[in-house]
Each structure stands twice: as structure tokens, then as C-alpha cells.
Design a protein around this motif. Sequence first.
Motif, PDB file in Angstrom:
ATOM      1  N   TYR A 191      61.547  28.298  -9.637  1.00 45.86           N
ATOM      2  CA  TYR A 191      60.165  28.801  -9.214  1.00 45.86           C
ATOM      3  C   TYR A 191      60.269  30.475  -8.943  1.00 45.86           C
ATOM      4  O   TYR A 191      59.318  31.098  -9.200  1.00 45.86           O
ATOM      5  N   LEU A 192      61.593  30.856  -8.982  1.00 41.77           N
ATOM      6  CA  LEU A 192      61.677  32.276  -8.807  1.00 41.77           C
ATOM      7  C   LEU A 192      62.140  33.105 -10.021  1.00 41.77           C
ATOM      8  O   LEU A 192      62.136  34.210 -10.121  1.00 41.77           O
ATOM      9  N   PHE A 193      61.979  32.215 -11.127  1.00 42.75           N
ATOM     10  CA  PHE A 193      62.449  32.927 -12.561  1.00 42.75           C
ATOM     11  C   PHE A 193      61.298  33.826 -12.820  1.00 42.75           C
ATOM     12  O   PHE A 193      59.898  33.432 -12.775  1.00 42.75           O
ATOM     13  N   ALA A 194      61.437  34.842 -13.527  1.00 40.69           N
ATOM     14  CA  ALA A 194      60.158  35.763 -14.281  1.00 40.69           C
ATOM     15  C   ALA A 194      60.524  36.387 -15.442  1.00 40.69           C
ATOM     16  O   ALA A 194      61.902  36.970 -15.509  1.00 40.69           O
ATOM     17  N   MET A 269      53.635  37.401  -6.442  1.00 39.77           N
ATOM     18  CA  MET A 269      54.727  36.379  -6.691  1.00 39.77           C
ATOM     19  C   MET A 269      56.018  36.989  -6.591  1.00 39.77           C
ATOM     20  O   MET A 269      56.488  38.358  -6.924  1.00 39.77           O
ATOM     21  N   GLU A 270      56.799  36.397  -5.521  1.00 40.95           N
ATOM     22  CA  GLU A 270      58.260  36.941  -5.083  1.00 40.95           C
ATOM     23  C   GLU A 270      59.397  36.865  -5.856  1.00 40.95           C
ATOM     24  O   GLU A 270      60.705  36.611  -5.426  1.00 40.95           O
ATOM     25  N   ASN A 271      59.384  36.658  -7.362  1.00 39.42           N
ATOM     26  CA  ASN A 271      60.381  36.366  -8.280  1.00 39.42           C
ATOM     27  C   ASN A 271      61.608  37.212  -7.764  1.00 39.42           C
ATOM     28  O   ASN A 271      61.215  38.471  -7.505  1.00 39.42           O
ATOM     29  N   ASN A 308      62.573  38.126  -0.147  1.00 33.79           N
ATOM     30  CA  ASN A 308      63.919  38.152  -0.618  1.00 33.79           C
ATOM     31  C   ASN A 308      64.914  37.466   0.073  1.00 33.79           C
ATOM     32  O   ASN A 308      65.720  36.689  -0.198  1.00 33.79           O
ATOM     33  N   TRP A 309      64.633  37.448   1.706  1.00 33.01           N
ATOM     34  CA  TRP A 309      65.474  36.644   2.566  1.00 33.01           C
ATOM     35  C   TRP A 309      64.791  35.308   2.785  1.00 33.01           C
ATOM     36  O   TRP A 309      65.332  34.312   2.795  1.00 33.01           O
TER      37      TRP A 309
END
Length: 880
Positions: A191-194, A269-271, A308-309
Motif C-alpha cells: 500500500y506504500l508503493f508509488a 498519501m504517505e508512500n 514515515n515512522w
Amino acid sequence: MDATSKMIYLKDYQQPAYWIKKTDLVFDLNQKHTQVTSTLHIVLNEFKPITTLPVLILDGKDLILKSVRINHEILSDTEYEEIADKLKIQPTEKQFYITIVTELAPHENTTLEGLYQSNGIYCTQCEAEGFRRITYYLDRPDVMAVFTTTLIANQTQYPILLSNGNLVDSATLPDGRHTATWEDPFPKPSYLFAIVAGNLMCHEDAFITKSKRTVLLKIFTEPAYIKECDYAMDALKRAMQWDEEKYGREYDLDIFMIVAIDAFNMGAMENKGLNIFNASCILGDSNTATDSVFQRIESIVGHEYFHNWSGNRVTCRDWFQLSLKEGFTVFRDQSFSADMNASTVQRIQDVNQLRTVQFLEDLGPMAHPVRPEKFIEISNFYTSTIYEKGAEVIRMLSHILGPDLFRKGCDLYFDRHDGEAVTCDDFVAALESVSQLDLIQFKRWYWQAGTPVVQGIGEYDKSEAVYRLHLKQYCPPTPGQIDKLPFVIPIKLGLLGADNQLLPVTESGETETVVLMKKSQHVLIFENISSKPIPSLMRDFSAPITMRFSYTRAELISLIQYDTNEFNRWESMQRLLVSIIHEIYEHIQSNQTIQIDAQLEVLFRALLTQDNHLNWAFLSELFALPTFTYLGSNLPALHIHHLYAARKAVKQHLATTLVDIWYEKYQLLNKITPYYPIAEDIGERSFKNTCLSYIMALQSEESVQLAKQQCVHSNNLTDTLAGLNGLIQSEHPTASVMRQSMLCELNTQWSNQSNLMNYWFSVQASDEKTALKHILELMKHDAFSLTNPNKVRSVIGSFCRTNVVQFHALDRSGYAFLLDTILKLDSINPRMSAALLSPLTQWKRYDALYQVGMKNVLEQILAEKNISVDVFEIISKSLS
Ligand code: B3K
Ligand code: ZN
């Protein structure tokens, strides 16, 4: 569709049968079709003894499968099964490489999930389950892999090629194309891929971390908006610094990128290393963003960075744990904003948001706990309960532990779980470890839904000089949860004495104390109290509950004037205003003449003429009427038009009786100075525009001229829009001509700027005089598009949520319009159609006049074939 067969339960969670250790992706971005080649290193998860290797089941959605290879062998189509959004393969080894080739059509993807195009820019949105629209995968947050991504595209059209991590290779290809390879060393869920590919310009800067590493910061945008990145860049540096100071968290990669995209379903979105933002939440200068937009940019930039954390390095085991990252990160961004701005005002705004959205959610069919136990579509659970109530839960924990232990607990949580996918219980366990506290009862906040109510009754005994405060808690039933166990409720309080001074309430003489209420009943006893005090309860809104206490109006007025807790001064004013507006509502309901309590004017006048150091931002909150939604939230069989009229009557009354002061303060603050979106100036502008909005309620010719002057001569968008809003809201005949010409002029000036056109649409759509006919015209405007969520929100969203008078028109035309729109939109973008449903879902709370029409619309949508699962879940719950 059948609700029970689609339901996913937390209790059914199981680890995956296989892990993915490494993911290699190659995107061949072609004009029409994109080819994705994905090579996955799959390893058996040996968490339980097995006799035969389990089937590998990968998730996929709307994919065209071209080929599957295991190690070096291409599989024939009998060696895999592709059914119902799954790809099934029987492995023969415990670990192997699988290479899957899929084909996508991003230019046709209007869902804005997976890979799609926005104004010719390729971009992705994978949370929660968008990655499965790119390739077959174990698309769940507990599968964490190291990703390498190669993009290949035409160099002229797509000069910028981005993905997560660090750029490790790039080359020009002979056919006018080029390639870039990115490597992200941190294992992450899909889900964090971009990726992003397009013609973008970059605003660049750098940040030196506390361990003296230089991090390159880049904000990318379409070339026309490159001058609008400065504010976000500064906000980003402030956020990086703040996270180091307050949480000891340092950024980990050498580069941090943000891309602004016009067509985006939510805020941002936090990718990992490559945040993607809705252009409306990142771009802005004095001509294109208002003060509140600048504050929103600061808060969202902070929010995504803090992920990020809290979210990326330590992520969620499953989507039931969503609040683990969202509640915690909202708490972090709220604390950041409070540190950067006026902290009480920040708290007031956060509480207002919680009470207008989340409290209402708790009253309706979608009420759910901070950690839900079941869902059909996870996208429907990115709610105010998960975000804002989740943040309140963390805030309570931080107060129970105190700042030092809370910080130690967070440190332990990050250290203990770095690189892992964990649960809300793991977060609480870290806090328990450092504090030796037993938080088992507190954890009810995670699994019991609903807004608890605490009823307080004061009892003063003059002969004993004792004040007893009897507290009783209960929580109304919510769907599937009838009886609730008592919550742990921190109640911060003080007592205001007869001389308007706070009385000592602890043995050591402090004037404030925090009581942890754990049982359903609790009595607090205060001794040596020489006269009946007024309790100042729930200071700073110490828990997400409703506190009931029957204050007299005189008592509220004392609290408004003399309480030392600024938040509670505002809160007492809200209580007073709610009680007065409700009284007028009752007058209207029973056809009586309206009579507005004269004490209100006296109080306003006293506060407005007090010669103390005024904090303008706070004053403008203090004099703001409670939101329409909040006012309506506790009224049975709500008559929308009567409540609207009651609120308006109070506004008009205050406008007329205090006209001299509104003008005086307006003139005092109306000066043209260079524009800076800094807290002090924002406060001044905000109070000036509060004055303007009261002046406009006078409906005079003079007020119309004033609004026009402000609109034309201001040097910033905040004032321009406040002036325009004034013109739009005025019912004076001169205003209508002026409004027309102003809107026409602004349309010409703003037509090429997407964010500005959003305001242009929404000020009109929100206005009570804008009838449906005009909405339909706005939807034919060149700048409007049903495929762009910002446009949908600014026209349709504003009409259905803010323009309550027209949307709830008694001829039901507003409802029929929404029915029509939802049916059209659902096949384009289910996220958007589901979001538009919310004004209808609470139909049971309204007067029968409205109920029938609203319910009919829900039934008609449900009867349609092929509605999205998103819409199905919300409607079926609303009708049950
Ligand atoms: N995590 C995203 C929200 C994703 C919503 C997916 N439907 C942004 C945020 O909360 O930071
Ligand atoms: Zn978030």
C-alpha cells in the motif's frame, strides 16, 4: 449482493501462507497500455507445521494477465487458476521466484486507485487495496518486501520518472524513451508503493538531520504551479525538525519527494519517500490559498511526513488496525499544528471537527469502534472515528502517562517494532511496559463504539462547606453493541468561586485536577468551599465524550468571562449559544414569536469592549455560532429548515444589536499590509472577517459596498473570498447584481487555475440562494468534471452538505439530484459516490417531512444492479 457473505472479520485474521521478500517491478508506460512485469521472491511462512505446501493465492483486480513464470519456467494456463480477482498457483518448493506480466489501461482508470492518469501524469494510489490493480500480489499490509522499480517511458512526454527510495540507475534509450530505476531499502507493504511519470517541474531544497545527514527535498508539480510550492517546502522542514525534537525521529532516506496531482481521491498519501498530494492540499501562494488552506497544507504535510515512522517504519498488521497509524499520526499532526499556531484555537478547531463529524458518525448506521471488528469494504472505514477519535484516544493516553513516560513509550514502540506490521495492542503494550500501568480497561476505547455521556450533578452543602460532584457515565447503543462497559474517562476540572477566582481543588492547593473516572458512577468531594462554586468541567476537552451539566445561563456567562481555561471559555459560549438557538427553534416549531435572550447581547458587548490583550484568533472562535450540524445533532425529529432559521435569527440579532462594534473592530483591523500566513496575522484577518460576516447579516446597502470593496481591493485570497462570500450571502437587491459581475470577473481571472476554480464553484454551491437549477449549470461549466474529485466535492459535495436549505428542499428535488448523481458517479469512481452518500445516511434523525424522501433514494440506489460494494455497504447498513 449479500452483506454477510462479503463481511471480513478481525477474528479471522491469519498470517499469510507465504511472504514476499523482494519485489522487482518494471513499468513499460506506453501511450495506450502499460505493461507491468513483476518478479517476486516468495518464501513459505513456516509459522505452523504443514504436510503439503499450501496454494499461493494472489490478489488482483481488473487485470489483463499476459504470462506467469516460476523461476525460469513459463506456466501453461492449466498450471494456474485465475478466478474471482485471485490468481492461484500450487508451488512445488518452499521458496521460488514468480514473474507475472500484466497489462493495464491507466488512461481509462477513473477509479483513481492503482495506476491512473491525471492531466497526462501517470500516478498511483495503492492504499488500501490499489496495488492489486497493478499486478497480482499478496496485497495486505503484513507482507513487507524490499522493492526495486524500473520505469520506461517516452522522454519528451514523461521527462520525470519517480518511485520510492533512491534513484540507482537511469539511461536514455535509442527510441526516444528513457528509463529510471529506484530502490527502496526499507521493507514495506504494497500500500506504500508509488510511481509517478510526467512533465513536472521541481522545487528543491535540503534538510540537515540531527545526525548531520543531508536530505534532498523535492516538490514536483505541473509547470504552471511551480511558484506555489514555497509554503509547503517550509512546512516540510518545520515538520522534519519538530519530529526530531518531539519524538526523536529522524528521516531515513537521502531524498524525500512530494508530487502534486490534480485528480486525487483524498488529501494526500504517505508512500515511502514519495508522498503524493492532492494539489489543493499542497500548492498555494497569497493569491491562490486562504489562511485556512495554508494551515491545512502545514498540517497535511506534517501528517504525511510523520507517517514515515508512525505507519511506514512501523505499519499495521491488518486494516482493522488502521487507527494504529492514522489516530496516532493525527495526534502527532495536531500537536505539531498546535505548536506552530495558537494552541487553544487549534484545540477548538480539532474538537469542532470531532464533534461535527465523528459524534454524528456515532449516532448513525456506520458507527464503529476505533478498532472495528468487521467490514465489507475497507475504503469505507477511513472515517473520523478512525482518524479523529483515534487521535483523542492517543491524546488521553499521553495525558494518563504524562509527557516523559509517553515519549519513552513511543520510543520503545518504534524500537521494538521497527520494520514490523503490528496491532493497536502492541502500541498500548509499549506504553504499559514503560509506565507499569495496567491499561486493560482503557483499551475499551478501542473496541467499544459510541460517544459516552457523562452526566454531572453538583450538590452544595453550605453547613458543611462541601461541594459534591456526582458523575454518572453511560454510552448509548450503537449497531451490534447494545450494552457497554464503563470507560476510563479523564476529566480535567476546576471550580470557579463566588469571587470569580478558581478555588483550590487538590490537597496541595492546585486549582486544576484530573480525575480518572473508571466506574459508571463517581462522586467527587471538595471541602472548605465557602459558597456554591461553578464547575469548569472537561477542560481542554480531556476526553471524547459529551458532558451534561445543567448550568444556568448566568453560570455559563461567568465561565465565559472568568474561566482561566481558554478552551472552556469557548466551550461555555458554545453551550450558551446552543441553548439560545434551541430555544428559538422551539419557538419556531410551536409557531410562537421569536424572543432572543437579551443577556447574549450584553455579554457580547462586554467581551468585545473589554480592554485586555485580545487574541484575535481566539475571539473569532468565541464569537462563531455553533455549526449547523452540531446544533442539529441532539435534536429529535430534526426540522432542518426551522433550525436553519433559528440559527440565522440569532446571527441577525447579534448583527443588528452590535452593529457599532462590528464596524469599529472591522475598521480597526482592516489595513492593507504585506500578506503573511503567520499566526498573528491570520488571527487578525479571521476576526476582521467574523465582523464582516455579522455586518453582512444586516442586509444593508452599506454592507454590500463594504464586501465589494474588500473583494476588489484585498491583496490576499482570504480577504477576497470573505468579501465574495459576503456578497453571495447577502439578500440585499444590490448584492445580486454585484455578485454576478464579481463571479463573472473571477471566472475569467481564475479559469486556468484549478484550485481557484474549486473555490469559485464551492462558494456558489454552498449558498442557500443557489437553487438546484444553478448547480446543474455549474456542472456544465468547462472547468467541471465528474472524473475530478475536487470538482465533485466543490459543486456536488458543497451543495449536499453545506447548502442545507436547498438540498433538503421539501419538493425533494435535492434528493432526486443526488440519486441521479450517485448512479452516474458510481461506475466512474465508487470512492466518490460512497462519500456523497453521507448526507442521506442519517435519515432516521430527521422529521418525517425529510425522512421519506431520503429513505426512498437509498432504497432506489440499493435496488440498482451493479452498484459498487462501497455504496452497498453504506446503504445496507443505513436501511437496516
Ligand atoms: N493514508 C492515506 C489515506 C488513504 C485512504 C485510502 N482510501 C492518507 C493519510 O491518512 O495520511
Ligand atoms: Zn494518515
